[in-house]
Design a protein around this motif. Structure first.
Motif, PDB file in Angstrom:
ATOM      1  N   LEU A  46       0.850  -1.190   0.000  1.00  0.00           N
ATOM      2  CA  LEU A  46       0.000   0.000   0.000  1.00  0.00           C
ATOM      3  C   LEU A  46       0.885   1.240   0.000  1.00  0.00           C
ATOM      4  O   LEU A  46       1.878   1.297   0.722  1.00  0.00           O
ATOM      5  CB  LEU A  46      -0.915   0.000   1.226  1.00  0.00           C
ATOM      6  CG  LEU A  46      -1.817  -1.217   1.375  1.00  0.00           C
ATOM      7  CD1 LEU A  46      -2.515  -1.193   2.725  1.00  0.00           C
ATOM      8  CD2 LEU A  46      -2.824  -1.287   0.244  1.00  0.00           C
ATOM      9  N   TYR A  47       0.504   2.229  -0.793  1.00  0.00           N
ATOM     10  CA  TYR A  47       1.312   3.438  -0.945  1.00  0.00           C
ATOM     11  C   TYR A  47       0.422   4.672  -0.848  1.00  0.00           C
ATOM     12  O   TYR A  47      -0.718   4.645  -1.323  1.00  0.00           O
ATOM     13  CB  TYR A  47       2.029   3.437  -2.298  1.00  0.00           C
ATOM     14  CG  TYR A  47       3.022   2.317  -2.434  1.00  0.00           C
ATOM     15  CD1 TYR A  47       4.366   2.517  -2.135  1.00  0.00           C
ATOM     16  CD2 TYR A  47       2.615   1.047  -2.822  1.00  0.00           C
ATOM     17  CE1 TYR A  47       5.284   1.486  -2.229  1.00  0.00           C
ATOM     18  CE2 TYR A  47       3.534   0.003  -2.920  1.00  0.00           C
ATOM     19  CZ  TYR A  47       4.856   0.238  -2.622  1.00  0.00           C
ATOM     20  OH  TYR A  47       5.762  -0.785  -2.704  1.00  0.00           O
ATOM     21  N   PRO A  48       0.936   5.764  -0.268  1.00  0.00           N
ATOM     22  CA  PRO A  48       0.163   7.006  -0.270  1.00  0.00           C
ATOM     23  C   PRO A  48      -0.109   7.446  -1.713  1.00  0.00           C
ATOM     24  O   PRO A  48       0.707   7.201  -2.609  1.00  0.00           O
ATOM     25  CB  PRO A  48       1.073   8.007   0.424  1.00  0.00           C
ATOM     26  CG  PRO A  48       2.070   7.189   1.167  1.00  0.00           C
ATOM     27  CD  PRO A  48       2.228   5.923   0.394  1.00  0.00           C
ATOM     28  N   HIS A  49      -1.240   8.095  -1.909  1.00  0.00           N
ATOM     29  CA  HIS A  49      -1.586   8.615  -3.227  1.00  0.00           C
ATOM     30  C   HIS A  49      -0.676   9.795  -3.576  1.00  0.00           C
ATOM     31  O   HIS A  49      -0.272   9.966  -4.715  1.00  0.00           O
ATOM     32  CB  HIS A  49      -3.055   9.040  -3.251  1.00  0.00           C
ATOM     33  CG  HIS A  49      -3.496   9.679  -4.510  1.00  0.00           C
ATOM     34  ND1 HIS A  49      -3.668   8.980  -5.675  1.00  0.00           N
ATOM     35  CD2 HIS A  49      -3.785  10.964  -4.799  1.00  0.00           C
ATOM     36  CE1 HIS A  49      -4.048   9.797  -6.630  1.00  0.00           C
ATOM     37  NE2 HIS A  49      -4.132  11.009  -6.118  1.00  0.00           N
ATOM     38  N   SER A  50      -0.371  10.595  -2.565  1.00  0.00           N
ATOM     39  CA  SER A  50       0.456  11.777  -2.773  1.00  0.00           C
ATOM     40  C   SER A  50       1.388  11.945  -1.580  1.00  0.00           C
ATOM     41  O   SER A  50       0.959  11.834  -0.427  1.00  0.00           O
ATOM     42  CB  SER A  50      -0.445  13.004  -2.913  1.00  0.00           C
ATOM     43  OG  SER A  50       0.323  14.189  -2.969  1.00  0.00           O
ATOM     44  N   THR A  51       2.642  12.218  -1.876  1.00  0.00           N
ATOM     45  CA  THR A  51       3.642  12.479  -0.840  1.00  0.00           C
ATOM     46  C   THR A  51       4.432  13.708  -1.253  1.00  0.00           C
ATOM     47  O   THR A  51       4.942  13.769  -2.370  1.00  0.00           O
ATOM     48  CB  THR A  51       4.620  11.292  -0.693  1.00  0.00           C
ATOM     49  OG1 THR A  51       3.891  10.105  -0.433  1.00  0.00           O
ATOM     50  CG2 THR A  51       5.632  11.538   0.410  1.00  0.00           C
ATOM     51  N   ASN A  52       4.520  14.695  -0.385  1.00  0.00           N
ATOM     52  CA  ASN A  52       5.455  15.791  -0.624  1.00  0.00           C
ATOM     53  C   ASN A  52       6.103  16.143   0.702  1.00  0.00           C
ATOM     54  O   ASN A  52       5.526  15.924   1.765  1.00  0.00           O
ATOM     55  CB  ASN A  52       4.804  16.983  -1.338  1.00  0.00           C
ATOM     56  CG  ASN A  52       3.713  17.626  -0.553  1.00  0.00           C
ATOM     57  OD1 ASN A  52       3.946  18.141   0.530  1.00  0.00           O
ATOM     58  ND2 ASN A  52       2.493  17.599  -1.072  1.00  0.00           N
ATOM     59  N   PHE A  53       7.320  16.645   0.618  1.00  0.00           N
ATOM     60  CA  PHE A  53       8.070  16.888   1.852  1.00  0.00           C
ATOM     61  C   PHE A  53       9.073  18.008   1.660  1.00  0.00           C
ATOM     62  O   PHE A  53       9.431  18.372   0.544  1.00  0.00           O
ATOM     63  CB  PHE A  53       8.781  15.611   2.316  1.00  0.00           C
ATOM     64  CG  PHE A  53       9.830  15.090   1.369  1.00  0.00           C
ATOM     65  CD1 PHE A  53      11.159  15.457   1.520  1.00  0.00           C
ATOM     66  CD2 PHE A  53       9.484  14.248   0.330  1.00  0.00           C
ATOM     67  CE1 PHE A  53      12.125  14.981   0.651  1.00  0.00           C
ATOM     68  CE2 PHE A  53      10.437  13.756  -0.540  1.00  0.00           C
ATOM     69  CZ  PHE A  53      11.768  14.130  -0.385  1.00  0.00           C
ATOM     70  N   GLY A  54       9.493  18.531   2.792  1.00  0.00           N
ATOM     71  CA  GLY A  54      10.544  19.533   2.852  1.00  0.00           C
ATOM     72  C   GLY A  54      11.477  19.153   3.985  1.00  0.00           C
ATOM     73  O   GLY A  54      11.388  18.065   4.547  1.00  0.00           O
ATOM     74  N   THR A  55      12.345  20.056   4.351  1.00  0.00           N
ATOM     75  CA  THR A  55      13.340  19.781   5.375  1.00  0.00           C
ATOM     76  C   THR A  55      12.719  19.263   6.674  1.00  0.00           C
ATOM     77  O   THR A  55      13.235  18.330   7.273  1.00  0.00           O
ATOM     78  CB  THR A  55      14.153  21.049   5.680  1.00  0.00           C
ATOM     79  OG1 THR A  55      14.780  21.476   4.467  1.00  0.00           O
ATOM     80  CG2 THR A  55      15.219  20.804   6.726  1.00  0.00           C
ATOM     81  N   GLY A  56      11.604  19.847   7.092  1.00  0.00           N
ATOM     82  CA  GLY A  56      11.036  19.490   8.383  1.00  0.00           C
ATOM     83  C   GLY A  56       9.591  19.034   8.354  1.00  0.00           C
ATOM     84  O   GLY A  56       8.899  19.119   9.369  1.00  0.00           O
TER      85      GLY A  56
END
Length: 84
Positions: A46-56
């Motif tokens: 199972l995988y998230p539909h959307s993933t975004n990230f930054g430093t923290g």
């Protein structure tokens, strides 16, 4: 799970999804969480539909339109990764 309510996650009806922001004090913590999320996804398929990230931070969206019960359980497991 009752009515798709999962602690810490925001439910949206259209499209049916869960979203959550995870915050970290360093990039090392962010990277560790992402690595553990990857391991969990590989184990469960199972995988998230959307993933975004930054430093923290990491923002995740989980689509519930297909196999909602499995993805709700996945959301709970992801939340446990954050606490670990």
């Amino acid at each position: 799970m009752k009515d798709k309510e999962i602690e810490g996650w925001d439910y949206r009806a259209k499209p049916s999804s869960l979203s959550r922001r995870f915050e970290f004090s360093s990039y090392a913590q962010t990277r560790d969480f992402l690595d553990r999320l990857d391991q969990l996804s590989q184990q469960t398929g199972l995988y998230p539909h959307s993933t975004n990230f930054g430093t923290g931070y990491v923002n995740l969206t989980i689509d519930l339109d297909v196999d909602a019960e499995a993805y709700q359980a996945f959301a709970v497991q992801v939340g446990q990764l954050y606490r670990a």
